[in-house]
Scaffold this active site. Structure first.
Site, short mmCIF file in Angstrom:
data_model
loop_
_atom_site.label_atom_id
_atom_site.label_comp_id
_atom_site.label_asym_id
_atom_site.label_seq_id
_atom_site.Cartn_x
_atom_site.Cartn_y
_atom_site.Cartn_z
N CYS A 112 0.84 -1.19 0.00
CA CYS A 112 0.00 0.00 0.00
C CYS A 112 0.88 1.25 0.00
CB CYS A 112 -0.94 0.09 1.19
SG CYS A 112 -2.07 -1.28 1.31
N ARG A 127 3.87 -0.28 -4.78
CA ARG A 127 3.64 -0.83 -3.43
C ARG A 127 2.32 -1.60 -3.33
NH1 ARG A 127 6.90 1.75 0.63
NH2 ARG A 127 5.50 0.82 2.14
N TRP A 184 -3.00 -2.72 -1.69
CA TRP A 184 -2.72 -4.15 -1.84
C TRP A 184 -3.57 -4.80 -0.77
CZ3 TRP A 184 -0.85 -8.33 0.94
CH2 TRP A 184 -0.41 -9.43 0.19
N ASN A 189 -1.71 2.19 6.02
CA ASN A 189 -0.78 1.18 5.54
C ASN A 189 -0.47 0.26 6.72
OD1 ASN A 189 1.13 -0.23 4.17
ND2 ASN A 189 2.62 1.43 4.02
N GLY A 190 -0.70 -1.05 6.58
CA GLY A 190 -0.41 -1.99 7.66
C GLY A 190 -1.62 -2.84 7.96
N GLU A 212 17.27 -17.72 -7.37
CA GLU A 212 16.81 -16.39 -7.80
C GLU A 212 16.31 -16.44 -9.25
OE1 GLU A 212 15.83 -13.74 -6.81
OE2 GLU A 212 16.13 -12.24 -8.38
N LYS A 264 12.59 -15.30 -10.33
CA LYS A 264 12.35 -14.23 -11.32
C LYS A 264 11.41 -14.72 -12.41
CE LYS A 264 13.28 -11.50 -9.92
NZ LYS A 264 13.68 -10.86 -8.73
N GLU A 286 7.86 -15.06 -10.95
CA GLU A 286 7.23 -13.77 -10.62
C GLU A 286 6.65 -13.07 -11.83
OE1 GLU A 286 10.57 -11.76 -8.54
OE2 GLU A 286 9.09 -11.28 -7.03
N HIS A 337 17.78 -37.00 -6.36
CA HIS A 337 17.08 -37.52 -5.18
C HIS A 337 15.56 -37.37 -5.30
CE1 HIS A 337 20.80 -38.32 -3.11
NE2 HIS A 337 21.21 -37.09 -3.35
N LYS A 361 5.76 -4.46 -4.16
CA LYS A 361 7.20 -4.30 -4.04
C LYS A 361 7.70 -4.42 -2.60
CE LYS A 361 11.22 -2.93 -5.80
NZ LYS A 361 11.85 -4.04 -6.52
#
Ligand code: AGP
Length: 552
Positions: free
Chosen positions: A2, A28, A71, A97-98, A437, A441, A444, A460, A547
């Site tokens: 947010c 955000r 968000w 926000n939160g 990573e 990527k 995402e 395995h 983000k």
């Protein structure tokens, strides 16, 4: 998570300024957004579902306003759940926000109020309506930042615990935002509000107080030397592409740093979340090989160490934003136990930056794309520097990849792989975090299922999934796994500095010893980006992500 933005000025363009601020903050959270302004002692708002994009606002001229890009946490993505929320009399409005963790308990006590949304924010607002912002804030549990506009005054009131709030001191106007990048269009003079602090902002004055006691505090004003231009798109199609291309410059700058030294400690924990956790794991491999007692942990799992923490230990944290809640909570725990904190972040003044005993800035410039690229390679570079590994030639090798034939070869590979459902990725030793990573990527931004394994683990179990033509990315020296997957029909794509006949496609990088990890991941970043574009997706704003993850 947010974005919130507020302005009080002389000019009557508050709505336009808030909208521009929200556009800067949209990374955000981007499922819905809204703005409210004061007009003739009343409040007028607009709220929308979806991304802001090129939106314009038709709100009336006003000198004071606030806004929010969401968000969703509590309540679905609807106009009614979008902020700003209004109180029962439409005299107060709030952006938040939160998470208000005790919102159900608070709601149960708030009799006689009309609740029009499913959000915790609206509960907080009705609480503030009943008892006032400061008294209400004391009852709120959780990591939160609130900005309140009361139509009876020409001022914004804000208060925070955990979630970031930064005040921008402008010319004939003052600002407040959840992110410093949103303020750079207006000012480089900022105040980072601390937890438990409140602020009253008018056009002429900013008054910071201790929220509990109301005691006035003289805030520290920080002058930033950042430029808003750093975050403009220029010739690129997306921020992710631009930020991949920013990397040679960032790496060049880092290579000129004198290597930061870390004081010895009996044990060092090294943490991050998501991409940053892979940078931490990469550095952990280097530290372990140099004989230092370092343990890599993902931020969200750090609580299990609480009985083992001692004051002669240290904690190294990687975080692009410096605001990730799991990182902040780990720092709080470690600080309480007396550990020395070494914070490696891209954002000066961020919570991690402020809480760290030793601060190392990545200097990558603003990262707008939700998927981290240049901050990750800057983290790898800092990990190398901390281990006294040279960075010479790293920037040049990345530049060659971006400007040379590799760029098109990656595009061609993306065209070939764009309709695949699964991609497997392997790496050995310090290339294993690079494989992790790369897989993150790809997931995402392209939504292709990509899974990474330590090369030795393939046999395995995961090898059962390899079929004729299954794409397998192999980083560095992991040829045994490559041969095992090839024998089951895998399409083997090698990225490294040792060619081998096992590779169906091969992307050579310069042999820079451990630092080869950097050009290797750049190839994977390009592949992830090209896959997203080839699948018609917007790599800058992947679905369901934000983000800065400031909620648990
Ligand atoms: C990166 O591509 C991701 N969006 C995510 O994993 C991110 O790295 C993570 O949330 C940590 O963020 P931070 O570096 O700001 O702490």
């Amino acid at each position: 998570m947010c974005g919130i933005f507020g302005v009080v000025g002389q000019e009557k363009n508050a709505a336009q300024k808030v909208l521009a601020g929200l556009k800067r903050l949209e990374y955000r959270g981007y499922d819905s957004w809204g703005i409210a302004v004061k007009k003739n002692n009343g409040l007028i708002r607009e709220r929308h579902v979806g991304k802001i994009g090129g939106a314009v606002t038709k709100l009336p001229a006003s000198t004071i306003g606030l806004g929010h890009t969401r968000w969703a946490t509590h309540g679905g993505v609807t106009e009614g759940n979008a902020h700003p929320h209004f109180d029962c009399n439409q005299k107060l409005c709030l952006v938040h926000n939160g998470i208000v963790e005790n919102f159900l308990e608070l709601k149960a006590k708030l009799t006689g109020h009309k609740f029009l949304s499913q959000t915790d924010t609206e509960v907080a607002l009705h609480l503030f309506e009943s008892v006032g912002l400061m008294a209400g804030f004391k009852q709120v549990v959780g990591m939160n930042a609130f900005i309140l506009l009361d139509s009876a005054n020409d001022q914004l009131l804000a208060v925070k615990n955990g979630s970031p709030l930064i005040i921008g001191l402008g010319k004939n106007a003052n600002y407040i935002a959840s992110d410093v990048w949103a303020l750079l269009d207006h000012t480089n003079q900022v105040i980072f509000l601390e937890d438990g602090q409140a602020v009253k902002i008018t056009q002429a004055k900013v008054e910071v107080t201790e929220a509990k006691s109301g005691k006035i505090i003289k805030p520290k004003i920080t002058t930033l030397n950042w430029q808003a231009e750093q975050s403009r798109l220029g010739k690129f199609h997306h921020y992710m592409e631009k930020e991949i291309y920013d990397q040679p410059k960032v790496l060049d700058n880092l290579s000129r740093l004198s290597p930061p030294a870390i004081k010895p400690s009996s044990k060092t924990f090294i943490l991050g979340c998501g991409t940053a956790s892979y940078a931490a794991l990469f550095a952990d491999y280097l530290f372990d090989l140099s004989g230092m007692d370092v343990e890599a942990v993902v931020g969200s799992e750090f609580q299990k160490y609480q009985q083992l923490l001692k004051p002669n230990q240290a904690m190294i944290l990687f975080s692009q934003s410096g605001e990730t809640i799991d990182v902040v909570e780990a720092v709080n725990l470690a600080k309480a136990k007396g550990l020395r904190i070494i914070g490696i972040t891209n954002v000066l003044g961020s919570t991690l930056y402020r809480k760290s005993d030793q601060k190392i800035l990545l200097g990558a410039g603003q990262e707008v794309a939700v998927a981290s690229t240049k901050a990750f390679t800057a983290m790898l570079a800092v990990g190398l520097l901390l281990n006294k590994k040279p960075l010479q030639n790293v920037a040049a090798s990345v530049r060659r990849l971006l400007d040379g034939p590799t760029r098109n070869q990656v595009k061609q590979l993306a065209t070939k792989l764009k309709d695949r459902e699964h991609i497997f990725v392997v790496g050995r030793g310090q290339d294993y975090p690079i494989a992790l990573e790369a897989a993150l990527k790809i997931k995402e931004v392209s939504y292709i299922h990509a899974e990474a394994y330590a090369a030795g683990e393939i046999k395995h179990g995961p090898i059962a999934l390899i079929e004729n033509g299954t794409p397998c990315l192999v980083f560095g020296n992991a040829t045994n796994a490559a041969y095992e997957m090839k024998a089951r029909g895998g399409l083997i794509i090698g990225i490294g500095y040792i060619p081998d006949k096992v590779f169906d496609n091969y992307f050579p990088v310069a042999d820079l010893a451990e630092a080869s990890a950097i050009p290797m991941i750049v190839i994977a970043q390009l592949l992830a980006y090209d896959l997203a574009v080839a699948r018609g997706l917007n790599p800058d704003k992947p679905r369901n992500l934000a983000k800065s993850v400031t909620v648990k």
